[in-house]
Design an enzyme around this catalytic site. Structure first.
Site, PDB file in Angstrom:
ATOM      1  N   VAL A 119       0.845  -1.269   0.160  1.00  0.00           N
ATOM      2  CA  VAL A 119       0.022   0.045   0.182  1.00  0.00           C
ATOM      3  C   VAL A 119       0.929   1.337   0.061  1.00  0.00           C
ATOM      4  O   VAL A 119       1.520   1.581   1.153  1.00  0.00           O
ATOM      5  CB  VAL A 119      -1.220   0.086   1.225  1.00  0.00           C
ATOM      6  CG1 VAL A 119      -1.828   1.174   1.230  1.00  0.00           C
ATOM      7  CG2 VAL A 119      -1.862  -1.319   1.226  1.00  0.00           C
ATOM      8  N   PRO A 120       1.188   1.764  -1.050  1.00  0.00           N
ATOM      9  CA  PRO A 120       2.310   2.592  -1.495  1.00  0.00           C
ATOM     10  C   PRO A 120       2.233   3.952  -0.942  1.00  0.00           C
ATOM     11  O   PRO A 120       2.186   5.182  -1.524  1.00  0.00           O
ATOM     12  CB  PRO A 120       2.405   2.760  -2.976  1.00  0.00           C
ATOM     13  CG  PRO A 120       1.051   2.616  -3.208  1.00  0.00           C
ATOM     14  CD  PRO A 120       0.448   1.645  -2.392  1.00  0.00           C
ATOM     15  N   CYS A 121       2.153   4.089   0.618  1.00  0.00           N
ATOM     16  CA  CYS A 121       2.300   5.422   1.226  1.00  0.00           C
ATOM     17  C   CYS A 121       3.610   6.463   0.876  1.00  0.00           C
ATOM     18  O   CYS A 121       3.509   7.494   0.966  1.00  0.00           O
ATOM     19  CB  CYS A 121       2.220   5.296   2.766  1.00  0.00           C
ATOM     20  SG  CYS A 121       3.373   4.154   3.488  1.00  0.00           S
ATOM     21  N   HIS A 122       4.799   5.770   0.427  1.00  0.00           N
ATOM     22  CA  HIS A 122       5.677   6.210  -0.032  1.00  0.00           C
ATOM     23  C   HIS A 122       5.782   7.305  -1.250  1.00  0.00           C
ATOM     24  O   HIS A 122       6.428   8.090  -1.534  1.00  0.00           O
ATOM     25  CB  HIS A 122       7.131   5.423  -0.473  1.00  0.00           C
ATOM     26  CG  HIS A 122       6.668   4.597  -1.515  1.00  0.00           C
ATOM     27  ND1 HIS A 122       5.824   3.335  -1.302  1.00  0.00           N
ATOM     28  CD2 HIS A 122       7.248   4.402  -2.681  1.00  0.00           C
ATOM     29  CE1 HIS A 122       6.116   2.605  -2.639  1.00  0.00           C
ATOM     30  NE2 HIS A 122       6.652   3.252  -3.363  1.00  0.00           N
TER      31      HIS A 122
END
Length: 153
Positions: A119-122
């Site tokens: 879950v690409p919070c970056h």
């Protein structure tokens, strides 16, 4: 719940699965105990290895995370951000139908994401396009974005 430690270019990661769902990825994990065998842990490890090798742009894993309804909305949005792209906290707030002032709450939800990378919070940056805080540290955020956008950061 089952867990497995894996090594990665951004340090040790501990993968957590429960009832056939990926529930957490922890940074700074140390290897502990024997390797746990589980088909889903195998698949998570395989997909992460492919991602770090530059061979995977999307994850196809069953996930679940405990959180508020607002957090879950933000986390669902994060999964729509394409590989190699970034969005701002304010853009997420607007796209979810909130006032720009909610961008801090979006940032807090982003920081509480229990399944980073998948879950690409970056991929979320400040309003000026600069890198802001990251639960795994700005160095990891930079490394992940560099993987997806070589030379950009």
């Amino acid at each position: 719940m089952k867990t497995r430690w894996i090594d990665s270019p951004i340090g040790g990661l501990r993968l957590h699965v429960d009832a056939g769902l990926l529930t957490r990825i922890e940074f700074d994990a140390e290897p502990v105990g024997d390797r746990v065998e589980d088909p889903l842990l195998d698949e998570v490890e395989r997909q992460l290895t492919e991602y770090f090798a530059g061979e995977r742009r999307e994850f196809d894993l069953p996930v679940t995370a405990e959180g508020t309804e607002f957090q879950k909305k933000v986390w669902a949005y994060l999964r729509t951000i394409p590989y190699g792209e970034t969005v701002t906290y304010g853009r997420i707030a607007a796209d979810l139908g909130y006032e720009p002032g909610i961008s801090r709450a979006v940032g807090a939800a982003n920081g509480a994401n229990p399944i980073p990378i998948v879950v690409p919070c970056h991929r979320v940056v400040g309003s000026d396009g600069k890198l802001t805080g990251y639960a795994g540290g700005v160095e990891r955020k930079t490394a992940l974005l560099e993987l997806e956008q070589p030379g950009l950061f």
